[in-house]
Design a protein around this motif. Structure first.
Motif, PDB file in Angstrom:
ATOM      1  N   ASN A  83       0.800  -1.223   0.000  1.00 13.09           N
ATOM      2  CA  ASN A  83       0.000   0.000   0.000  1.00 13.09           C
ATOM      3  C   ASN A  83       0.835   1.276   0.000  1.00 13.09           C
ATOM      4  O   ASN A  83       0.289   2.366  -0.030  1.00 13.09           O
ATOM      5  N   GLY A  84       2.169   1.159   0.086  1.00  9.38           N
ATOM      6  CA  GLY A  84       3.024   2.342   0.084  1.00  9.38           C
ATOM      7  C   GLY A  84       3.011   3.122   1.384  1.00  9.38           C
ATOM      8  O   GLY A  84       3.656   4.155   1.490  1.00  9.38           O
ATOM      9  N   LEU A  85       2.279   2.635   2.384  1.00  5.88           N
ATOM     10  CA  LEU A  85       2.173   3.345   3.657  1.00  5.88           C
ATOM     11  C   LEU A  85       2.891   2.625   4.790  1.00  5.88           C
ATOM     12  O   LEU A  85       3.380   3.245   5.714  1.00  5.88           O
ATOM     13  N   ASP A  86       2.917   1.302   4.738  1.00  6.76           N
ATOM     14  CA  ASP A  86       3.560   0.524   5.791  1.00  6.76           C
ATOM     15  C   ASP A  86       4.115  -0.757   5.168  1.00  6.76           C
ATOM     16  O   ASP A  86       3.935  -1.004   3.986  1.00  6.76           O
ATOM     17  N   ASN A  87       4.778  -1.553   5.953  1.00  2.73           N
ATOM     18  CA  ASN A  87       5.361  -2.799   5.449  1.00  2.73           C
ATOM     19  C   ASN A  87       4.384  -3.964   5.529  1.00  2.73           C
ATOM     20  O   ASN A  87       4.738  -5.090   5.233  1.00  2.73           O
ATOM     21  N   ASP A  88       3.158  -3.690   5.956  1.00  3.27           N
ATOM     22  CA  ASP A  88       2.168  -4.742   6.179  1.00  3.27           C
ATOM     23  C   ASP A  88       1.277  -4.955   4.967  1.00  3.27           C
ATOM     24  O   ASP A  88       0.871  -6.074   4.689  1.00  3.27           O
ATOM     25  N   GLY A  89       0.938  -3.905   4.235  1.00  2.36           N
ATOM     26  CA  GLY A  89       0.069  -4.021   3.072  1.00  2.36           C
ATOM     27  C   GLY A  89      -1.401  -4.068   3.455  1.00  2.36           C
ATOM     28  O   GLY A  89      -1.768  -3.978   4.621  1.00  2.36           O
ATOM     29  N   ASN A  90      -2.261  -4.197   2.428  1.00  2.00           N
ATOM     30  CA  ASN A  90      -3.710  -4.279   2.620  1.00  2.00           C
ATOM     31  C   ASN A  90      -4.204  -5.646   2.173  1.00  2.00           C
ATOM     32  O   ASN A  90      -3.768  -6.152   1.141  1.00  2.00           O
ATOM     33  N   SER A  91      -5.112  -6.224   2.924  1.00  2.00           N
ATOM     34  CA  SER A  91      -5.728  -7.485   2.540  1.00  2.00           C
ATOM     35  C   SER A  91      -6.704  -7.238   1.386  1.00  2.00           C
ATOM     36  O   SER A  91      -7.249  -6.144   1.242  1.00  2.00           O
ATOM     37  N   ILE A  92      -6.925  -8.284   0.572  1.00  2.00           N
ATOM     38  CA  ILE A  92      -7.788  -8.184  -0.603  1.00  2.00           C
ATOM     39  C   ILE A  92      -8.850  -9.272  -0.569  1.00  2.00           C
ATOM     40  O   ILE A  92      -8.570 -10.411  -0.223  1.00  2.00           O
ATOM     41  N   ILE A  93     -10.083  -8.890  -0.923  1.00  2.00           N
ATOM     42  CA  ILE A  93     -11.187  -9.832  -1.132  1.00  2.00           C
ATOM     43  C   ILE A  93     -11.722  -9.561  -2.532  1.00  2.00           C
ATOM     44  O   ILE A  93     -11.867  -8.406  -2.932  1.00  2.00           O
ATOM     45  N   TRP A  94     -12.004 -10.644  -3.271  1.00  2.00           N
ATOM     46  CA  TRP A  94     -12.672 -10.530  -4.567  1.00  2.00           C
ATOM     47  C   TRP A  94     -14.078 -11.095  -4.440  1.00  2.00           C
ATOM     48  O   TRP A  94     -14.252 -12.228  -4.015  1.00  2.00           O
ATOM     49  N   ILE A  95     -15.096 -10.309  -4.813  1.00  2.00           N
ATOM     50  CA  ILE A  95     -16.483 -10.756  -4.814  1.00  2.00           C
ATOM     51  C   ILE A  95     -16.920 -10.855  -6.269  1.00  2.00           C
ATOM     52  O   ILE A  95     -16.856  -9.861  -7.003  1.00  2.00           O
TER      53      ILE A  95
END
Length: 96
Positions: A83-95
């Protein structure tokens, strides 16, 4: 006094679930589905887990949990992106 917003989810198609963290005081979820608004939506404690049935629109949703004020990716979901903000990133869900 603080105002608590209440809402009803009609026809949920996903359950945000955080396992463990039984000692946490508050668990919220926020993400692209609500324009990353804070505090986000509160999960309810169910046994040792936290859950929130939710309706998500079609396509890609990115999200994170906020546990006692600390942002974290969904460790039970292997899909995530930087995400460019932290080293953790964002989780993703596809519906679909």
């Amino acid at each position: 006094s603080e105002q608590q917003d209440h809402f009803i989810i009609v026809a949920p198609n996903h359950v945000f679930k955080l396992e463990g963290y039984s000692e946490a005081k508050t668990v919220f979820v926020t993400g692209s589905f609500c324009d990353w608004s804070l505090p986000g939506f509160a999960l309810k404690k169910v046994g040792n887990n936290w859950e929130l049935p939710f309706y998500l629109g079609q396509g890609k949703t990115t999200y994170k949990f906020v546990v006692d004020g600390k942002w974290m990716r969904d460790i039970s979901n292997p899909l995530y992106e930087e995400n460019g903000l932290d080293n953790d990133g964002n989780s993703i869900i596809w519906i679909n």
